[in-house]
Design a protein around this motif. Sequence first.
Motif, mmCIF file in Angstrom:
data_model
loop_
_atom_site.group_PDB
_atom_site.id
_atom_site.type_symbol
_atom_site.label_atom_id
_atom_site.label_comp_id
_atom_site.label_asym_id
_atom_site.label_seq_id
_atom_site.Cartn_x
_atom_site.Cartn_y
_atom_site.Cartn_z
ATOM 1 N N MET A 1 39.185 43.247 32.371
ATOM 2 C CA MET A 1 38.819 42.188 33.329
ATOM 3 C C MET A 1 37.048 42.381 33.077
ATOM 4 N N ARG A 2 36.855 41.025 33.175
ATOM 5 C CA ARG A 2 35.143 40.906 33.146
ATOM 6 C C ARG A 2 34.699 39.776 34.391
ATOM 7 N N GLN A 3 33.824 40.337 35.048
ATOM 8 C CA GLN A 3 33.271 39.484 36.003
ATOM 9 C C GLN A 3 32.421 37.980 35.331
ATOM 10 N N ARG A 4 32.574 36.906 35.871
ATOM 11 C CA ARG A 4 31.987 35.769 35.257
ATOM 12 C C ARG A 4 30.489 35.769 35.844
ATOM 13 N N ASP A 5 30.146 35.834 37.038
ATOM 14 C CA ASP A 5 28.971 36.195 37.708
ATOM 15 C C ASP A 5 28.511 34.436 37.633
ATOM 16 N N ASP A 6 29.154 33.457 37.594
ATOM 17 C CA ASP A 6 29.008 32.081 37.565
ATOM 18 C C ASP A 6 29.167 31.266 38.834
ATOM 19 N N GLY A 7 29.403 32.029 39.956
ATOM 20 C CA GLY A 7 29.595 31.202 41.250
ATOM 21 C C GLY A 7 31.148 30.784 41.522
ATOM 22 N N ASP A 8 31.838 30.685 40.398
ATOM 23 C CA ASP A 8 33.002 30.199 40.666
ATOM 24 C C ASP A 8 34.245 31.271 40.940
ATOM 25 N N PRO A 9 34.823 31.109 42.212
ATOM 26 C CA PRO A 9 35.727 32.063 42.702
ATOM 27 C C PRO A 9 37.180 32.182 42.139
ATOM 28 N N MET B 1 40.270 32.979 39.635
ATOM 29 C CA MET B 1 40.436 33.764 38.536
ATOM 30 C C MET B 1 41.211 33.126 37.219
ATOM 31 N N ARG B 2 40.685 33.711 36.028
ATOM 32 C CA ARG B 2 41.308 33.127 34.823
ATOM 33 C C ARG B 2 42.097 34.130 33.964
ATOM 34 N N ILE B 3 43.057 33.821 33.545
ATOM 35 C CA ILE B 3 44.034 34.763 32.837
ATOM 36 C C ILE B 3 44.074 34.499 31.277
ATOM 37 N N GLY B 4 44.292 35.313 30.447
ATOM 38 C CA GLY B 4 44.647 35.123 29.029
ATOM 39 C C GLY B 4 45.762 36.220 28.722
ATOM 40 N N TYR B 5 46.361 35.832 27.498
ATOM 41 C CA TYR B 5 47.534 36.850 26.864
ATOM 42 C C TYR B 5 47.172 36.680 25.455
ATOM 43 N N THR B 6 47.482 37.885 24.875
ATOM 44 C CA THR B 6 47.571 38.066 23.852
ATOM 45 C C THR B 6 48.587 39.197 23.033
ATOM 46 N N VAL B 7 49.153 38.983 22.136
ATOM 47 C CA VAL B 7 50.142 40.090 21.351
ATOM 48 C C VAL B 7 49.945 39.702 19.976
ATOM 49 N N ARG C 1 53.114 36.598 31.474
ATOM 50 C CA ARG C 1 52.876 35.579 32.318
ATOM 51 C C ARG C 1 53.857 35.710 33.852
ATOM 52 N N ALA C 2 54.851 36.046 33.815
ATOM 53 C CA ALA C 2 55.465 36.225 34.914
ATOM 54 C C ALA C 2 54.876 37.271 35.834
ATOM 55 N N LEU C 3 54.320 38.338 35.314
ATOM 56 C CA LEU C 3 53.676 39.457 35.964
ATOM 57 C C LEU C 3 52.506 38.792 36.564
ATOM 58 N N ALA C 4 51.704 38.326 35.753
ATOM 59 C CA ALA C 4 50.414 37.753 36.456
ATOM 60 C C ALA C 4 50.653 36.624 37.203
ATOM 61 N N ARG C 5 51.934 35.907 37.104
ATOM 62 C CA ARG C 5 52.051 34.978 38.211
ATOM 63 C C ARG C 5 52.482 35.537 39.606
ATOM 64 N N SER D 1 46.341 40.140 44.043
ATOM 65 C CA SER D 1 45.535 41.430 43.772
ATOM 66 C C SER D 1 44.484 41.288 42.659
ATOM 67 N N GLY D 2 44.214 40.107 42.057
ATOM 68 C CA GLY D 2 43.122 39.932 41.173
ATOM 69 C C GLY D 2 41.859 39.854 41.739
ATOM 70 N N VAL D 3 41.047 40.114 41.031
ATOM 71 C CA VAL D 3 39.445 40.167 41.354
ATOM 72 C C VAL D 3 39.213 38.788 40.979
ATOM 73 N N ARG D 4 38.686 38.045 42.205
ATOM 74 C CA ARG D 4 38.165 36.778 42.199
ATOM 75 C C ARG D 4 36.807 36.385 41.525
ATOM 76 N N GLY D 5 36.766 35.440 40.779
ATOM 77 C CA GLY D 5 35.379 35.153 39.886
ATOM 78 C C GLY D 5 35.515 36.090 38.610
ATOM 79 N N ALA D 6 36.675 36.287 38.238
ATOM 80 C CA ALA D 6 36.782 37.096 37.127
ATOM 81 C C ALA D 6 37.799 36.475 36.087
ATOM 82 N N ASP D 7 37.678 37.092 34.836
ATOM 83 C CA ASP D 7 38.593 36.750 33.810
ATOM 84 C C ASP D 7 39.401 37.960 33.480
#
Length: 88
Positions: free
Chosen positions: A8-16, A18-24, A42-46, A52-58
Amino acid sequence: MPGFVLLMRQRDDGDPSMRIGYTVTKKIGNAVVRNRMKRRLRALARELLPESGVRGADHVLIGRNGGIERDFAQLRADLAKALTKVAR
């Protein structure tokens, strides 16, 4: 050992939002196995990220060996625990 790693990484761009990415990686298995693992992630993240996710974070979920065989309820518990840790 959980079937994934959460980064998880805070973007600090003022946009609240959440973005999600997946890699295997190919080390996990062939395309069928990798796609099945991504569907599980994807099902877990949805299910858990909206509350529970952090707002404004990837958030990035990285599938690991054993994640495909792991019980979905255990994966859910692992992700909930990981999200509480990164929220601090």
